[in-house]
Every structure is written in structure tokens, then in C-alpha cells.
Design a protein around this motif. Sequence first.
Motif, mmCIF file in Angstrom:
data_model
loop_
_atom_site.group_PDB
_atom_site.id
_atom_site.type_symbol
_atom_site.label_atom_id
_atom_site.label_comp_id
_atom_site.label_asym_id
_atom_site.label_seq_id
_atom_site.Cartn_x
_atom_site.Cartn_y
_atom_site.Cartn_z
ATOM 1 N N SER A 22 0.717 -1.252 -0.035
ATOM 2 C CA SER A 22 0.030 0.016 0.033
ATOM 3 C C SER A 22 0.825 1.230 0.075
ATOM 4 C CB SER A 22 -0.872 -0.119 1.009
ATOM 5 O OG SER A 22 -0.015 0.094 2.432
ATOM 6 N N THR A 23 2.033 1.188 0.570
ATOM 7 C CA THR A 23 2.843 2.477 0.403
ATOM 8 C C THR A 23 3.542 2.591 -0.884
ATOM 9 O OG1 THR A 23 3.340 2.329 2.888
ATOM 10 C CG2 THR A 23 4.789 3.206 1.796
ATOM 11 N N TRP A 28 -3.814 4.838 -4.976
ATOM 12 C CA TRP A 28 -4.608 5.020 -3.733
ATOM 13 C C TRP A 28 -5.966 5.658 -4.423
ATOM 14 C CZ3 TRP A 28 -3.495 5.947 1.674
ATOM 15 C CH2 TRP A 28 -2.474 5.221 2.062
ATOM 16 N N GLN A 67 3.225 10.433 3.566
ATOM 17 C CA GLN A 67 4.341 9.401 3.285
ATOM 18 C C GLN A 67 5.046 8.962 4.520
ATOM 19 O OE1 GLN A 67 6.225 11.991 0.659
ATOM 20 N NE2 GLN A 67 5.122 11.196 -1.298
ATOM 21 N N MET A 70 3.314 6.559 6.848
ATOM 22 C CA MET A 70 3.106 5.188 6.169
ATOM 23 C C MET A 70 4.386 4.465 6.353
ATOM 24 S SD MET A 70 0.156 4.463 5.555
ATOM 25 C CE MET A 70 0.359 2.833 4.424
ATOM 26 N N ILE A 71 5.391 5.177 5.946
ATOM 27 C CA ILE A 71 6.837 4.630 6.457
ATOM 28 C C ILE A 71 7.200 4.311 7.943
ATOM 29 C CG2 ILE A 71 9.369 5.150 6.241
ATOM 30 C CD1 ILE A 71 8.824 6.598 3.724
ATOM 31 N N CYS A 137 -4.897 0.194 -2.890
ATOM 32 C CA CYS A 137 -3.850 0.459 -1.704
ATOM 33 C C CYS A 137 -4.628 1.170 -0.628
ATOM 34 C CB CYS A 137 -2.819 1.499 -2.483
ATOM 35 S SG CYS A 137 -1.614 0.589 -3.627
ATOM 36 N N ALA A 141 -4.656 -0.281 2.875
ATOM 37 C CA ALA A 141 -4.171 0.600 4.288
ATOM 38 C C ALA A 141 -5.122 0.458 5.355
ATOM 39 C CB ALA A 141 -3.856 1.985 3.637
#
Length: 161
Positions: A22-23, A28, A67, A70-71, A137, A141
Amino acid sequence: MLVLLAGIVVVHIATVIMLFVSTIANVWMVNPSSSGTITSGLWLMCNKTCTQLPVSSRDEASLKAVQAFMILSIIFSVMALILFIIQLFTLEKGKRFYMTGAVMLVCWMCILIAVSIYTARFTGKRLYFTNPHHGYCFILAWICFCFSFIIGILYLVLRKK
């Protein structure tokens, strides 16, 4: 007990894989059009070729936050999996996996923040999108959000026998 542990590990590994997908993938938001499907993710916008994601200066900070969170969720999920394996072999009998559960709940919070920001700031507001809908994605998530919460609670309740 062994079946429960194996099930939790399998769901945890599946959650890590889904977080990676998903990242990294750029689906998305999806916009079907006559010239082809346009997709946008956290990093790129793709039609037939992928280009840098066009973001206005006022939305740039929000995208960077999505971003980053998500990381961070990937990092905390992997860290929780490693911590669980370490605790599985070093923890005394009868103790609980508190640290693993806490790290997994931090992962859960990171996913919640990232997906909430994306939902509030970017859903349906993409340039060149006339009829957008969510891509896989975005849905992955939210599934990871649910799985990480369930896994985090199970780790907090789980006792090594």
C-alpha cells in the motif's frame, strides 16, 4: 497455544506485506477515463507513464506527512515482529508480550494518522480526476489498520505458556 502463535505471526507477516504494497504502489486513487485509467498514489501519478505527483504547495506538507507516517508504520510493524520473535525465545514463562503489543499499537496509530490525513485532504481532489474512486492501496491501508489493532491487542493479552 502453538496454533494461536502461528496464526498471529501469519497475520502479522501479512500485515507487513500489505503495508509495503500500500505504501509503494501508486493506486490510492483511480480515475477511469476514455484515454485510459489514471492512478495516483503517495509518490507518482500514472497513466501510460508515471510522472511526479502534481501537488499544490498548500497540500505538499500533508502529502509528506502521509508518506512519513506510512513509512513509520512499516518500520514499527517490522520492529514489532522482530521484537515478538526475540521475546518468544527470551521471555520467561507466564509473562506477557507488552513491548510487542505497544510497538504494534504505535504502528496502528501511524496508519490511522496517515490514512486519515489522506482521506481528509486528497480524496476526490486530484487534478485531472473527474470521477475518482479509491484504489486497492487505500483499501489495503485500512485493512492493515484493522489488523494492526487486533494484533496489538492480542499481543497485550497473550501470555507465554
